[in-house]
Design an enzyme around this catalytic site. Structure first.
Site, mmCIF file in Angstrom:
data_model
loop_
_atom_site.group_PDB
_atom_site.id
_atom_site.type_symbol
_atom_site.label_atom_id
_atom_site.label_comp_id
_atom_site.label_asym_id
_atom_site.label_seq_id
_atom_site.Cartn_x
_atom_site.Cartn_y
_atom_site.Cartn_z
ATOM 1 N N GLY A 47 0.821 -5.183 -6.821
ATOM 2 C CA GLY A 47 0.890 -4.402 -5.568
ATOM 3 C C GLY A 47 2.326 -4.050 -5.273
ATOM 4 O O GLY A 47 2.825 -4.252 -4.169
ATOM 5 N N THR A 50 4.384 -0.129 -2.789
ATOM 6 C CA THR A 50 4.627 0.202 -1.375
ATOM 7 C C THR A 50 4.716 -1.102 -0.573
ATOM 8 O O THR A 50 4.445 -2.187 -1.092
ATOM 9 C CB THR A 50 3.471 1.063 -0.775
ATOM 10 O OG1 THR A 50 2.247 0.351 -0.915
ATOM 11 C CG2 THR A 50 3.352 2.413 -1.456
ATOM 12 N N PHE A 52 5.109 -4.512 1.440
ATOM 13 C CA PHE A 52 5.750 -5.795 1.157
ATOM 14 C C PHE A 52 5.948 -6.028 -0.343
ATOM 15 O O PHE A 52 6.885 -6.716 -0.750
ATOM 16 C CB PHE A 52 4.924 -6.942 1.748
ATOM 17 C CG PHE A 52 5.055 -7.054 3.244
ATOM 18 C CD1 PHE A 52 6.249 -7.457 3.823
ATOM 19 C CD2 PHE A 52 3.988 -6.748 4.083
ATOM 20 C CE1 PHE A 52 6.389 -7.563 5.205
ATOM 21 C CE2 PHE A 52 4.115 -6.851 5.470
ATOM 22 C CZ PHE A 52 5.316 -7.253 6.027
ATOM 23 N N PHE A 73 -1.700 0.800 -8.023
ATOM 24 C CA PHE A 73 -2.735 1.802 -8.222
ATOM 25 C C PHE A 73 -2.307 3.058 -7.478
ATOM 26 O O PHE A 73 -2.468 3.140 -6.267
ATOM 27 C CB PHE A 73 -4.058 1.273 -7.662
ATOM 28 C CG PHE A 73 -5.283 1.807 -8.351
ATOM 29 C CD1 PHE A 73 -5.193 2.644 -9.451
ATOM 30 C CD2 PHE A 73 -6.542 1.457 -7.901
ATOM 31 C CE1 PHE A 73 -6.331 3.115 -10.091
ATOM 32 C CE2 PHE A 73 -7.696 1.921 -8.525
ATOM 33 C CZ PHE A 73 -7.585 2.753 -9.627
ATOM 34 N N ASP A 110 -6.235 -0.530 -11.984
ATOM 35 C CA ASP A 110 -6.936 -1.431 -11.070
ATOM 36 C C ASP A 110 -6.624 -2.903 -11.371
ATOM 37 O O ASP A 110 -7.147 -3.473 -12.329
ATOM 38 C CB ASP A 110 -8.438 -1.164 -11.180
ATOM 39 C CG ASP A 110 -9.244 -2.060 -10.248
ATOM 40 O OD1 ASP A 110 -8.621 -2.757 -9.400
ATOM 41 O OD2 ASP A 110 -10.484 -2.063 -10.360
ATOM 42 N N TYR A 234 -8.561 -9.258 14.334
ATOM 43 C CA TYR A 234 -7.807 -9.604 13.130
ATOM 44 C C TYR A 234 -8.090 -11.041 12.666
ATOM 45 O O TYR A 234 -8.938 -11.287 11.820
ATOM 46 C CB TYR A 234 -6.289 -9.345 13.278
ATOM 47 C CG TYR A 234 -5.644 -9.325 11.914
ATOM 48 C CD1 TYR A 234 -5.381 -8.142 11.250
ATOM 49 C CD2 TYR A 234 -5.384 -10.528 11.232
ATOM 50 C CE1 TYR A 234 -4.867 -8.133 9.956
ATOM 51 C CE2 TYR A 234 -4.873 -10.536 9.944
ATOM 52 C CZ TYR A 234 -4.619 -9.331 9.317
ATOM 53 O OH TYR A 234 -4.134 -9.344 8.036
ATOM 54 N N LEU A 272 3.743 -4.804 10.571
ATOM 55 C CA LEU A 272 4.570 -3.630 10.305
ATOM 56 C C LEU A 272 3.703 -2.440 9.970
ATOM 57 O O LEU A 272 2.565 -2.588 9.541
ATOM 58 C CB LEU A 272 5.494 -3.915 9.117
ATOM 59 C CG LEU A 272 6.707 -4.778 9.437
ATOM 60 C CD1 LEU A 272 7.406 -5.194 8.168
ATOM 61 C CD2 LEU A 272 7.671 -4.015 10.340
ATOM 62 N N VAL A 273 4.268 -1.263 10.147
ATOM 63 C CA VAL A 273 3.554 -0.040 9.797
ATOM 64 C C VAL A 273 3.526 0.095 8.279
ATOM 65 O O VAL A 273 4.568 0.235 7.655
ATOM 66 C CB VAL A 273 4.247 1.195 10.403
ATOM 67 C CG1 VAL A 273 3.482 2.464 10.036
ATOM 68 C CG2 VAL A 273 4.404 1.060 11.902
HETATM 69 P P1 NAI Z 1 0.415 -1.507 1.149
HETATM 70 O O1 NAI Z 1 -0.772 -0.650 1.346
HETATM 71 O O2 NAI Z 1 1.748 -0.957 1.501
HETATM 72 O O3 NAI Z 1 0.520 -1.990 -0.395
HETATM 73 C C1 NAI Z 1 -0.602 -2.242 -1.168
HETATM 74 C C2 NAI Z 1 -0.232 -2.295 -2.645
HETATM 75 O O4 NAI Z 1 -1.403 -2.653 -3.386
HETATM 76 C C3 NAI Z 1 0.265 -0.972 -3.241
HETATM 77 O O5 NAI Z 1 1.269 -1.241 -4.195
HETATM 78 C C4 NAI Z 1 -0.985 -0.439 -3.964
HETATM 79 O O6 NAI Z 1 -0.708 0.432 -5.053
HETATM 80 C C5 NAI Z 1 -1.581 -1.730 -4.443
HETATM 81 N N1 NAI Z 1 -3.012 -1.663 -4.749
HETATM 82 C C6 NAI Z 1 -4.047 -1.449 -3.899
HETATM 83 N N2 NAI Z 1 -5.217 -1.504 -4.578
HETATM 84 C C7 NAI Z 1 -4.902 -1.775 -5.871
HETATM 85 C C8 NAI Z 1 -5.663 -1.981 -7.050
HETATM 86 N N3 NAI Z 1 -6.999 -1.927 -7.058
HETATM 87 N N4 NAI Z 1 -4.994 -2.223 -8.189
HETATM 88 C C9 NAI Z 1 -3.636 -2.268 -8.235
HETATM 89 N N5 NAI Z 1 -2.881 -2.118 -7.143
HETATM 90 C C10 NAI Z 1 -3.503 -1.871 -5.984
HETATM 91 O O7 NAI Z 1 0.100 -2.853 1.921
HETATM 92 P P2 NAI Z 1 0.995 -3.999 2.601
HETATM 93 O O8 NAI Z 1 0.922 -3.826 4.068
HETATM 94 O O9 NAI Z 1 2.312 -4.133 1.938
HETATM 95 O O10 NAI Z 1 0.091 -5.274 2.276
HETATM 96 C C11 NAI Z 1 0.380 -6.210 1.258
HETATM 97 C C12 NAI Z 1 -0.081 -7.578 1.725
HETATM 98 O O11 NAI Z 1 0.684 -7.945 2.887
HETATM 99 C C13 NAI Z 1 -1.556 -7.632 2.146
HETATM 100 O O12 NAI Z 1 -2.101 -8.868 1.762
HETATM 101 C C14 NAI Z 1 -1.466 -7.558 3.671
HETATM 102 O O13 NAI Z 1 -2.589 -8.127 4.302
HETATM 103 C C15 NAI Z 1 -0.221 -8.386 3.885
HETATM 104 N N6 NAI Z 1 0.401 -8.247 5.214
HETATM 105 C C16 NAI Z 1 0.603 -7.013 5.785
HETATM 106 C C17 NAI Z 1 1.134 -6.913 7.065
HETATM 107 C C18 NAI Z 1 1.357 -5.594 7.717
HETATM 108 O O14 NAI Z 1 1.573 -5.551 8.922
HETATM 109 N N7 NAI Z 1 1.369 -4.495 6.994
HETATM 110 C C19 NAI Z 1 1.539 -8.115 7.831
HETATM 111 C C20 NAI Z 1 1.380 -9.353 7.087
HETATM 112 C C21 NAI Z 1 0.796 -9.402 5.843
HETATM 113 NA NA NA Z 2 2.494 -4.205 -1.088
#
Ligand code: NAI
Ligand code: NA
Length: 396
Positions: A47, A50, A52, A73, A110, A234, A272-273
């Site tokens: 992941g 984008t 975190f 992805f 994936d 949540y 965060l956004v």
């Molecule tokens: P994001 O949407 O920015 O990043 C998601 C990442 O996962 C991207 O790199 C995307 O390409 C990848 N991805 C998604 N489906 C995929 C797949 N099937 N195969 C390969 N890669 C795939 O999300 P974000 O916000 O950075 O979330 C990451 C983690 O942080 C999650 O567990 C989220 O719950 C957690 N988190 C997020 C917070 C927030 O406010 N945004 C706060 C605290 C934790």
């Molecule tokens: Na991420």
């Protein structure tokens, strides 16, 4: 072509290569400005493109000189069609990393599948031998379990009773009442299957079996808790059940890594956004109030500030990693401060369509949202023609 934002609800259909590249460069510069971290040397980020995960990859590379493999992805760019932001982010990151003499390769596919896990393991074996850190940062609305072939769709619902509260359409600033009907058992199971720890454990199992985890390897996944305001939808909702499962999985994985002297952590991060969080009802209103309060207090952080602090002050601070009584790293400590939460709760009571742009940081929310797609980034000339076709240098 000239690329402008095309927004549909909480997604943007276009993205800007130069804006994404500028965001990545800003994050790299931030990490460099904070000095060296005595951190990991060979890192897999699942992941990585984008949010975190991207911040984790940048912090590993530019804070700790690590070789990085990224899995994500994303939609590639094509003639006349911009790629997705994670595509452009990765292109920019890998170019900068390689220029700095750092190994940086990636796999687009994936991550839930056996095939991508195998491909990643093969790449690590061939190029790095082993990794000493695995960051698990996937956020996805669905997952096909490779063992059963079943596709699970996650839900963002309360459990037990209907949840009613305020929410905002962050484009218009309209504050309305939203009611979300409770989940059924299937919704809960599906959400746990998508966002819980099962796939994280599968990755670690496969990697261990293949011998690509180094002595003392660490793995970290990201969780969220948040305030009582958002609890029903949540932490006590379907997504919260998945986070409970993810947090429990850290203990299971730690047991499995005992013979390697390794350990699994969950880090609880700040709201965060990101593309993931803008899809959750009620959260955007909370974030816009939270941003206002935290910026006024001078303690606002974005993904890169969060992860840089996670690495420098927690994971690689030398010595015992500080955790809460449930074993979780808390980098949401500033968000959860009593003074911050008391002020957000008071603003929440007052918030309406008329006053939100005053009492909340709606503008900051919107800017962050557009920034995710490379728009409204300082220093980028949007009226200029750009080449939408961009190669990812380390794509395998
Ligand atoms: P994001 O949407 O920015 O990043 C998601 C990442 O996962 C991207 O790199 C995307 O390409 C990848 N991805 C998604 N489906 C995929 C797949 N099937 N195969 C390969 N890669 C795939 O999300 P974000 O916000 O950075 O979330 C990451 C983690 O942080 C999650 O567990 C989220 O719950 C957690 N988190 C997020 C917070 C927030 O406010 N945004 C706060 C605290 C934790
Ligand atoms: Na991420």
């Amino acid at each position: 072509m000239i690329i402008t934002p095309r927004v549909r609800g909480f997604i943007c259909l276009t993205s800007h290569p130069e804006g994404c590249a500028q965001n990545v460069e800003n994050q790299i510069n931030y990490v460099k400005s904070k000095g060296t971290i005595d951190g990991p040397k060979k890192v897999l980020v699942i992941g990585a493109s984008t949010g975190f995960g991207l911040a984790s990859r940048i912090t590993s590379a530019f804070g700790s000189n690590a070789a990085t493999v990224g899995v994500y992805f994303e939609k590639p760019s094509a003639e006349g069609k911009p790629g997705s932001p994670g595509w452009y982010n990765t292109a920019a990151f890998e170019q900068k990393a390689q220029e700095a003499g750092l190994y940086a390769k990636s796999i687009n596919g994936d991550a839930f599948s056996d095939e991508i896990k195998q491909k990643t393991i093969d790449l690590i074996k061939a190029d790095l031998g082993q990794v000493d850190l695995v960051v698990y940062s996937l956020a996805s609305p669905r997952r096909t379990n490779p063992k059963t072939g079943v596709t699970h769709n996650s839900a963002l619902k309360p459990i037990g009773q209907t949840f009613s509260n305020k929410t905002v359409d962050f484009h218009t600033g309209n504050v309305t009442e939203v009611s979300i009907a409770p989940a059924n058992e299937e919704d809960i199971e599906n959400t746990v299957a998508v966002m819980g720890g099962e796939d994280w454990e599968m990755w670690i199992d496969e990697m261990k079996k293949a011998g690509v985890l180094a002595e003392g390897a660490v793995t970290v996944a990201y969780s969220y808790i948040g305030p009582s305001l958002t609890e029903a939808v949540y932490r006590k909702g379907t997504i919260g059940r998945a986070k409970d499962h993810l947090e429990a999985t850290a203990f299971t994985i730690t047991d499995k890594l005992k013979d390697l002297g390794g350990k699994a952590y969950v880090s609880v991060n700040k709201a965060l956004v990101t593309q993931a969080s803008s899809a959750i009802p009620v959260i955007p209103l909370y974030i816009s109030l939270l941003y206002k309060v935290m910026k006024e207090k001078g303690i606002h952080e974005g993904t890169i500030e969060q992860i840089q602090r996670l690495f420098q002050d927690r994971l690689y601070a030398n010595g015992e990693v500080p955790t809460d009584e449930q074993g979780r790293i808390r980098i949401d400590d500033w968000e959860m401060r009593d003074d911050v939460q008391a002020e957000v709760a008071a603003l929440w009571e007052q918030a309406n369509t008329e006053n939100l742009s005053e009492i909340g940081d709606l503008q900051g929310y919107r800017t962050d949202f557009f920034n995710l797609f490379g728009f409204e980034v300082d220093g980028v000339e949007y009226e200029k023609d750009v080449n939408e076709v961009v190669e990812v240098p380390g794509l395998v």
